[in-house]
Design a protein around this motif. Structure first.
Motif, short mmCIF file in Angstrom:
data_model
loop_
_atom_site.label_atom_id
_atom_site.label_comp_id
_atom_site.label_asym_id
_atom_site.label_seq_id
_atom_site.Cartn_x
_atom_site.Cartn_y
_atom_site.Cartn_z
N UNK A 1 0.79 -1.28 0.36
CA UNK A 1 -0.02 0.24 0.10
C UNK A 1 0.87 1.86 0.14
N UNK A 2 0.52 2.31 -0.40
CA UNK A 2 0.82 3.66 -0.87
C UNK A 2 0.25 4.31 -0.02
N UNK A 3 0.00 5.69 -0.17
CA UNK A 3 -0.60 6.63 0.44
C UNK A 3 -1.33 7.54 -1.23
N UNK A 4 -2.28 7.42 -1.07
CA UNK A 4 -2.69 8.58 -1.73
C UNK A 4 -3.44 8.93 -1.74
N UNK A 5 -3.24 10.52 -2.41
CA UNK A 5 -4.13 11.80 -2.66
C UNK A 5 -4.75 11.96 -3.34
N UNK A 6 -6.01 12.06 -2.94
CA UNK A 6 -7.85 11.92 -4.40
C UNK A 6 -7.83 13.15 -4.78
N UNK A 7 -6.82 14.28 -4.57
CA UNK A 7 -7.02 15.83 -5.29
C UNK A 7 -5.81 15.75 -6.41
N UNK B 1 -6.78 14.86 3.89
CA UNK B 1 -5.54 14.00 4.41
C UNK B 1 -5.77 12.69 3.24
N UNK B 2 -4.00 12.11 2.84
CA UNK B 2 -3.97 10.52 1.98
C UNK B 2 -4.50 9.93 3.19
N UNK B 3 -4.85 9.06 2.17
CA UNK B 3 -5.32 7.83 3.39
C UNK B 3 -3.87 6.64 2.44
N UNK B 4 -4.01 5.01 2.88
CA UNK B 4 -3.43 4.34 2.70
C UNK B 4 -4.58 2.70 1.52
N UNK B 5 -3.70 3.16 -0.26
CA UNK B 5 -3.56 1.65 -1.17
C UNK B 5 -3.78 2.03 -2.34
N UNK B 6 -4.10 1.18 -3.58
CA UNK B 6 -3.39 1.25 -4.80
C UNK B 6 -3.70 1.71 -5.51
N UNK C 1 2.58 3.98 6.13
CA UNK C 1 3.03 2.61 7.02
C UNK C 1 4.61 3.34 5.37
N UNK C 2 5.93 3.63 6.69
CA UNK C 2 6.36 4.07 5.71
C UNK C 2 7.29 3.41 5.30
N UNK C 3 8.40 3.40 3.76
CA UNK C 3 8.90 2.42 3.40
C UNK C 3 9.86 1.95 3.93
N UNK C 4 10.61 1.12 4.10
CA UNK C 4 11.47 0.44 4.55
C UNK C 4 13.08 0.84 4.55
N UNK C 5 13.20 1.34 4.66
CA UNK C 5 14.88 1.79 4.47
C UNK C 5 15.69 0.44 3.84
N UNK C 6 16.03 -0.48 4.09
CA UNK C 6 16.46 -1.54 3.37
C UNK C 6 15.94 -1.26 2.17
N UNK C 7 14.95 -1.11 1.83
CA UNK C 7 14.77 -1.23 0.23
C UNK C 7 15.49 -0.47 -1.04
N UNK C 8 15.09 0.86 -0.05
CA UNK C 8 15.94 2.15 -0.65
C UNK C 8 17.76 1.39 -0.85
N UNK C 9 17.80 0.90 0.10
CA UNK C 9 19.79 1.27 0.65
C UNK C 9 20.54 0.05 -0.57
N UNK C 10 19.03 -1.08 -0.66
CA UNK C 10 20.19 -2.16 -1.72
C UNK C 10 19.84 -1.77 -2.39
N UNK C 11 18.88 -0.64 -3.27
CA UNK C 11 18.67 -0.19 -4.98
C UNK C 11 19.31 0.98 -5.45
N UNK C 12 20.09 1.47 -3.41
CA UNK C 12 20.71 2.65 -4.10
C UNK C 12 22.27 2.18 -4.18
N UNK C 13 22.72 1.29 -3.90
CA UNK C 13 24.22 0.70 -3.91
C UNK C 13 24.67 0.89 -5.38
N UNK C 14 25.95 0.65 -5.64
CA UNK C 14 26.72 0.67 -6.72
C UNK C 14 26.68 -0.58 -7.74
N UNK C 15 25.48 -0.22 -9.02
CA UNK C 15 25.73 -1.57 -9.79
C UNK C 15 26.76 -2.06 -10.49
N UNK C 16 26.95 -3.88 -9.89
CA UNK C 16 27.73 -4.53 -11.05
C UNK C 16 27.37 -4.42 -12.31
N UNK C 17 28.75 -5.06 -13.49
CA UNK C 17 28.58 -5.36 -14.54
C UNK C 17 28.54 -7.10 -14.42
#
Length: 810
Positions: free
Chosen positions: A508-514, A550-555, A666-682
């Motif tokens: 789920x993610x915050x959804x803003x109707x406006x 206010x926002x609500x949680x949804x898809x 629900x705050x996004x998991x910091x671990x997920x962002x960290x995993x994506x932010x690392x340097x890319x291997x070839x």
């Protein structure tokens, strides 16, 4: 007239004559055939003797070639009148002399046949050799005789046979006429007696028995049967009046039962019952009392119109109480029908009250259900001995039917309420079941659609990320395409999971109707602005977005698609134009809920359409509609634990309101962002799929990230490519494979690769990804499952996660 319809006398006569004629015919035919065969043999013998004499006398003429002598010898055949023609042939087979002499040679054969005797062409033909000294053949004698003698004898035999048969039949007729009287006469008397019984109904007829044969036994049995029928007929006649009375009572019972069966309340059932008894059974007083088991009293419930004066005199008006003592009422409450033929002779209080009012006889009939008495039917007449046994039995049966009808009426109200509750529950369950079945049906096409939109999703995301020189308009259009692709992917997912309750691990993610409403307006602009204007129709758009919502949680994609469907339906409801309004705000009755309204000024809906509008496949658009739009909106509402309100009336438009509960984000998991932010291997990546478009889009995207990509078309080619690279010492860092492929699917690919290299991570990219995870059907050899169409960020995170955990080679 057929043989079976003939009288028995003529049948017997016909049988005797036919048998006699047949026997005579067979005998005479045998005799004639024998005589004809014997006569033919005699003819052959006579012709043979004659021929031998003529042949012997012709030897000299043939030896000296004297034709005149030969003709003279043949002329001796005149003594035989049946000789038609004759010819004498020489040794060479030439005709030497003929008989008669003046006849031509046309009647004699040109070439001789073999020696012997033959019957042909209605003649006897004899070919006799002419020999000298027993063995020297001088010529051949040919003689032909007619068969007139044979025919004459045949005619004679025929005349004799006809005469014999005629005389025999005459004698057989006379004899059979005498004999058949002995058989047919008793049977005819039986037939006449049966006819008299059937036509006149006279069962006193008897048939005289003659002799002791089978016909006499039949006659005796017939007389005995008539005696029994006569006795039964007498008994039936004696009981006819009673039977008719019973039938009348049964008919009355049927009418009363049908009348009370049409009522659903106790007062009307009891009133119909008493009124029918007064009109049809001619009772002078009738009432129905209900039993109060707690106080051991009877309460008067219903009184007949004819018995109102009597009831007033007895003090038994409606609602009056009657005490139960040791009289007939107590016995009736135990389930027994009680008949008092002379009330005045009964000393108990209640019968005495009835006698004081001028009543002479009474019947107490219990009203019971399942052996439990709940009331009493009272029927009384002024005359003593006023009820027959048939009347009592009728009242007993009527009380049973009345008891069942009353019990059904008591249950009717409760059943009606239970039915209403059940119908509402059933409609809700049916709605959910239809949506579930629709999801199962749509699941089969999810894989193909996901494959088709995967290249669009990858290329669009890649362009937005890497092409920095895009104009603002191009970037906005690409973002719209990306949202549309995401919405299609979510739609495909919901088509399979159409009405499942939301899983706890749904992202789920915050959804803003406006912010969502303007996106919906842009996505639907063609439907509410461009297309109507082509038809000269104007639809005015109005938006009322409450500030600070206010926002609500949804898809977000699901909610965006639901609003898109609502806008489409609103436009379809205004074929001649109108006003389309989209409004957001906080619910007045529950500030913790936000709402979005889609309002049209169109044709509106009646009550039945409102009730069914959320059902799958229900549509009012004819062939233009699929009946899935609002049902998908309903599925989204249930998955988000939200509510939907429908307000409409014919000619007044429709308001569709979606209400969402505002929940903590629900705050996004910091671990997920960290995993994506690392340097890319070839990485060296092997991509296995059976769809060329998916292969090309994955290869281009991954190569754009700097990876070395090898593509394999199909499962077996992928296994072969992996093993070949392994033999060259060029191991792949990771393998990305599809699941559904012909011959060798993704499961077999994963098993083969893990068997060759346990350390190589395998990512399964499939349109059935979320189903595999939800059903816990992920193959053990697969390290990561991604759903099609893939998100570029999710693909990168999966590569980082798998390669980091396995220490993949570059």
């Amino acid at each position: 007239m057929s043989f079976r319809d003939l009288p028995i006398r003529r049948k017997l006569m016909s049988v005797l004559l036919a048998v006699s004629a047949l026997m005579l015919l067979i005998t005479c035919t045998t005799f004639i055939v024998y005589e004809l065969l014997t006569f033919r043999q005699g003819m052959v013998k006579n012709v043979a003797t004659l021929g031998q004499v003529i042949a012997a006398n012709s030897t000299a003429a043939l030896a000296f070639d004297n034709a005149a002598d030969a003709a003279e010898v043949l002329d001796a055949l005149r003594a035989e009148p049946h000789v038609v023609a004759a010819g004498l042939y020489d040794r060479a087979g030439h005709l030497f002399a003929r008989f008669p002499a003046q006849a031509g040679a046309d009647g004699l054969p040109a070439e001789l046949e073999a020696d012997g005797y033959r019957f042909e062409r209605g003649r006897l033909v004899a070919v006799i050799p002419v020999t000298q000294h027993g063995n020297q053949r001088l010529g051949t004698l040919h003689i032909e005789t007619d068969l007139d003698a044979l025919y004459a004898r045949l005619r004679l035999y025929g005349e004799i046979t006809a005469a014999v048969i005629a005389l025999s039949l005459l004698l057989a007729f006379v004899l059979s006429r005498f004999l058949q009287q002995q058989i047919a006469h008793p049977i005819l008397r039986l037939a006449q007696a049966a006819k008299s019984v059937s036509e006149d109904g006279d069962y006193s007829v008897r048939v005289e028995t003659l002799g002791r044969d089978e016909v006499s036994q039949l006659t005796g049995a017939f007389n005995q049967m008539l005696a029994q029928i006569q006795q039964q007929h007498r008994e039936l006649t004696d009981n006819a009046a009673r039977v008719r009375e019973q039938l009348d009572r049964l008919n009355l019972l049927h009418r009363i039962t049908r009348a009370i069966g049409e009522r659903q309340d106790l007062p009307s059932i009891f009133q119909v019952l008493i009124r029918s008894l007064e009109d049809s059974l001619a009772i002078d007083f009738g009432c129905i009392c209900l039993h109060d088991a707690g106080e051991q009293l009877l309460s008067v419930t219903s009184i007949g119109a004819r018995g109102v004066p009597t009831a007033t005199a007895l003090g038994m008006t409606s609602g009056a109480k009657i005490a139960i003592d040791g009289n007939g009422l107590a016995d009736c409450l135990r389930g027994n029908l009680v008949y008092e033929p002379e009330i005045a002779a009964v000393s108990f209080p209640f019968p005495q009250r009835l006698a004081a009012a001028g009543l002479g006889s009474v019947v107490f009939a219990p009203l019971a259900v399942e052996s439990k008495v709940f009331g009493v039917l009272i029927a009384s007449r002024r005359a003593q001995q006023g009820f027959s046994s048939v009347d009592c039995e009728f009242l007993r049966q009527l009380s049973e039917h009345a008891g069942l009808a009353a019990h059904q009426a008591q249950l009717y109200g409760a059943l009606q309420q239970a039915y209403d509750d059940l119908r509402q529950t059933q409609q809700a369950i049916l709605q959910q079941e239809r949506l579930r079945v629709l999801g199962q049906m749509a699941s089969g096409i999810a894989h193909d659609i996901n494959n088709a939109i995967s290249p669009v999703a990858l290329y669009t995301e890649s362009l937005l990320e890497k092409e920095t020189g895009l104009s603002a308009n191009a970037r906005r259009q690409l973002e719209t395409i990306q949202r549309a692709v995401d919405d299609v992917a979510q739609t495909v997912l919901r088509m399979r999971e159409f009405y499942r309750h939301r899983d706890t691990d749904l992202t789920l993610a915050p959804v803003k109707l406006n912010q969502l409403v303007p996106q919906v307006i842009d996505l639907t602009r063609a439907r509410w602005y461009d297309i109507p204007q082509q038809r000269g129709v104007v639809i005015e758009l109005r938006t009322e977005l409450a500030p600070g919502l206010p926002a609500f949680m949804g898809v977000e994609s699901e909610i965006r698609e639901a609003l898109t469907n609502l806008v489409f339906n609103a436009v379809d409801a205004m074929p001649d134009g109108g006003t389309l309004s989209i409004r957001t705000g906080l619910a007045a009755d529950a500030p913790s809920r936000v709402y979005v309204d889609v309002i049209d000024s169109g044709v509106g809906m009646d009550a039945d359409t409102q009730r069914r509008c959320l059902e799958p496949f229900f549509t009012t658009k004819g062939e233009r509609g699929t009946g899935l739009g609002l049902s998908m909106v309903y599925g989204m509402v249930k998955r988000h634990s939200a509510d939907i309100e429908v307000e409409s009336a014919p000619g007044r438009g429709t308001r569709m309101r979606l209400l969402f509960l505002v929940m903590p984000q629900v705050d996004a998991s910091p671990e997920a962002g960290a995993a994506a932010a690392g340097p890319r291997q070839r990485l060296r990546i092997l991509v296995i799929d059976d769809d060329p478009l998916v292969i090309n889009s994955l290869r281009d995207t991954l190569q754009g990230d700097g990876h070395a990509v090898t593509a394999a078309d199909g499962g077996q080619n992928g296994i072969d490519e992996f093993l070949a690279a392994q033999r060259r010492g060029q191991d792949f860092s990771v393998v990305i494979t599809d699941l559904g492929m012909p011959y060798v699917d993704g499961r077999k690919v994963a098993a083969a690769i893990k068997a060759a290299s346990r350390e190589t991570p395998i990512i399964m990219l499939t349109g059935w990804g979320q189903r595999l995870v939800a059903d816990r059907d992920v193959p053990a050899e697969v390290d990561k499952v991604l759903n099609k169409p893939p998100k570029l960020q999710a693909l990168r995170e999966a590569l980082v996660e798998c390669c980091a955990s396995s220490g993949a080679k570059r």
